[in-house]
Scaffold this motif. Structure first.
Motif, PDB file in Angstrom:
ATOM      1  N   UNK A  18       0.857  -1.189   0.000  1.00 15.48           N
ATOM      2  CA  UNK A  18       0.000   0.000   0.000  1.00 15.48           C
ATOM      3  C   UNK A  18       0.894   1.240   0.000  1.00 15.48           C
ATOM      4  N   UNK A  19       0.312   2.390  -0.300  1.00 20.48           N
ATOM      5  CA  UNK A  19       1.095   3.622  -0.390  1.00 20.48           C
ATOM      6  C   UNK A  19       1.634   4.070   0.966  1.00 20.48           C
ATOM      7  N   UNK A  20       1.147   3.488   2.044  1.00 18.24           N
ATOM      8  CA  UNK A  20       1.649   3.843   3.370  1.00 18.24           C
ATOM      9  C   UNK A  20       2.765   2.914   3.839  1.00 18.24           C
ATOM     10  N   UNK A  21       3.013   1.838   3.099  1.00 23.88           N
ATOM     11  CA  UNK A  21       4.045   0.871   3.462  1.00 23.88           C
ATOM     12  C   UNK A  21       5.372   1.241   2.798  1.00 23.88           C
ATOM     13  N   UNK A  22       6.494   0.887   3.416  1.00 26.70           N
ATOM     14  CA  UNK A  22       7.790   1.076   2.757  1.00 26.70           C
ATOM     15  C   UNK A  22       7.978   0.037   1.646  1.00 26.70           C
ATOM     16  N   UNK A  23       8.885   0.319   0.723  1.00 25.56           N
ATOM     17  CA  UNK A  23       9.168  -0.599  -0.375  1.00 25.56           C
ATOM     18  C   UNK A  23       9.998  -1.786   0.097  1.00 25.56           C
ATOM     19  N   UNK A  24       9.777  -2.930  -0.535  1.00 27.58           N
ATOM     20  CA  UNK A  24      10.574  -4.139  -0.356  1.00 27.58           C
ATOM     21  C   UNK A  24      11.024  -4.587  -1.736  1.00 27.58           C
ATOM     22  N   UNK A  25      12.002  -5.486  -1.801  1.00 29.83           N
ATOM     23  CA  UNK A  25      12.473  -6.007  -3.078  1.00 29.83           C
ATOM     24  C   UNK A  25      11.882  -7.383  -3.334  1.00 29.83           C
ATOM     25  N   UNK A  26      11.436  -7.578  -4.575  1.00 31.98           N
ATOM     26  CA  UNK A  26      10.853  -8.841  -5.006  1.00 31.98           C
ATOM     27  C   UNK A  26      11.556  -9.291  -6.266  1.00 31.98           C
ATOM     28  N   UNK A  27      11.532 -10.581  -6.526  1.00 28.15           N
ATOM     29  CA  UNK A  27      12.072 -11.141  -7.754  1.00 28.15           C
ATOM     30  C   UNK A  27      10.970 -11.987  -8.380  1.00 28.15           C
ATOM     31  N   UNK A  28      10.793 -11.833  -9.700  1.00 29.50           N
ATOM     32  CA  UNK A  28       9.770 -12.613 -10.393  1.00 29.50           C
ATOM     33  C   UNK A  28      10.426 -13.452 -11.482  1.00 29.50           C
ATOM     34  N   UNK A  29      10.073 -14.723 -11.523  1.00 30.38           N
ATOM     35  CA  UNK A  29      10.552 -15.624 -12.557  1.00 30.38           C
ATOM     36  C   UNK A  29       9.836 -15.276 -13.862  1.00 30.38           C
ATOM     37  N   UNK A  30      10.581 -14.975 -14.911  1.00 35.98           N
ATOM     38  CA  UNK A  30       9.988 -14.535 -16.178  1.00 35.98           C
ATOM     39  C   UNK A  30       9.150 -15.633 -16.820  1.00 35.98           C
ATOM     40  N   UNK A  31       9.574 -16.885 -16.748  1.00 31.84           N
ATOM     41  CA  UNK A  31       8.844 -17.978 -17.384  1.00 31.84           C
ATOM     42  C   UNK A  31       7.551 -18.314 -16.662  1.00 31.84           C
ATOM     43  N   UNK A  32       7.585 -18.355 -15.325  1.00 29.20           N
ATOM     44  CA  UNK A  32       6.409 -18.797 -14.568  1.00 29.20           C
ATOM     45  C   UNK A  32       5.552 -17.651 -14.043  1.00 29.20           C
ATOM     46  N   UNK A  33       6.132 -16.470 -13.889  1.00 23.01           N
ATOM     47  CA  UNK A  33       5.402 -15.345 -13.304  1.00 23.01           C
ATOM     48  C   UNK A  33       5.292 -15.412 -11.795  1.00 23.01           C
ATOM     49  N   UNK A  34       6.017 -16.337 -11.177  1.00 26.21           N
ATOM     50  CA  UNK A  34       5.968 -16.480  -9.721  1.00 26.21           C
ATOM     51  C   UNK A  34       6.961 -15.506  -9.087  1.00 26.21           C
ATOM     52  N   UNK A  35       6.448 -14.687  -8.149  1.00 25.98           N
ATOM     53  CA  UNK A  35       7.276 -13.694  -7.461  1.00 25.98           C
ATOM     54  C   UNK A  35       7.572 -14.151  -6.043  1.00 25.98           C
ATOM     55  N   UNK A  36       8.739 -13.758  -5.557  1.00 22.13           N
ATOM     56  CA  UNK A  36       9.088 -14.036  -4.166  1.00 22.13           C
ATOM     57  C   UNK A  36       9.793 -12.821  -3.576  1.00 22.13           C
ATOM     58  N   UNK A  37       9.659 -12.654  -2.263  1.00 24.85           N
ATOM     59  CA  UNK A  37      10.285 -11.542  -1.561  1.00 24.85           C
ATOM     60  C   UNK A  37      11.785 -11.784  -1.464  1.00 24.85           C
ATOM     61  N   UNK A  38      12.574 -10.784  -1.820  1.00 21.51           N
ATOM     62  CA  UNK A  38      14.038 -10.848  -1.701  1.00 21.51           C
ATOM     63  C   UNK A  38      14.513 -10.191  -0.420  1.00 21.51           C
ATOM     64  N   UNK A  39      13.885  -9.064  -0.060  1.00 25.39           N
ATOM     65  CA  UNK A  39      14.199  -8.399   1.195  1.00 25.39           C
ATOM     66  C   UNK A  39      13.030  -7.504   1.561  1.00 25.39           C
TER      67      UNK A  39
END
Length: 186
Positions: A160-181
């Motif tokens: 949300x716009x009130x939350x700080x940013x985090x880093x995510x990585x998304x697999x291009x082939x599957x579209x599955x994202x996971x939190x990096x930090x």
């Protein structure tokens, strides 16, 4: 030999000496002459419309960028230095904007983000010939970075716009994202 590609405040080092310009268009310089004379400047993307998010292909032969005209726009690819811009992905500049284009390490795809609503961007991957464009996810951030093997894209996002940013990585082939930090880790 080194050169720098510049657009607005984006600089991409490509291997030739730097040229300085205040224009919003993309430029490249030739090597500085032995006499110390400033190198000539060649426009790499100069359509007459607003241009954003330039990225030089890994082999240095093409540039991707977004063009924002009064009634149309899109993500374009152009051979460097004098090719004709080719449309890869069209958008309407009244309600969409693309701020970043980024070549994959192998040069077989271009990632870009497109403004889709307040604080919402779509993360897309397209082939440079424009035959395919796939929306991978929605995101609130604007930064994108390919993995070194070209299989994933890391991006900044938040719930949300009130939350700080985090880093995510998304697999291009599957579209599955996971939190990096999480924001707390940063």
């Amino acid at each position: 030999k080194t050169a720098r590609l510049m657009a607005i405040s984006v600089i991409v080092t490509t291997g030739r000496p730097a040229a300085t310009t205040t224009s919003a268009a993309s430029f490249a310089s030739e090597p500085t002459a032995a006499s110390g004379t400033p190198p000539p400047i060649t426009a790499l993307a100069s359509t007459g419309d607003a241009e954003r998010g330039p990225s030089l292909s890994p082999d240095g032969r093409r540039i991707s960028f977004s063009r924002h005209g009064d009634t149309d726009g899109g993500v374009y690819v152009k051979d460097v230095p004098h090719g004709t811009p080719r449309l890869v992905w069209p958008f309407h500049p009244i309600n969409q904007r693309v701020y970043i284009t980024m070549w994959s390490p192998k040069g077989d795809h271009i990632a870009f983000n497109s403004l889709e609503g307040p604080d919402t961007y779509g993360l897309y991957v397209a082939t440079p010939d424009g035959n395919t464009a796939t929306r991978l996810t929605a995101m609130a951030g604007v930064g994108i970075c390919w993995s070194s093997d070209g299989t994933a894209i890391t991006f900044a996002d938040r719930t949300s716009s009130t939350e700080p940013f985090s880093l995510f990585s998304i697999d291009v082939a599957s579209g599955i994202a996971e939190t990096r930090s999480s924001a707390l880790d940063l």
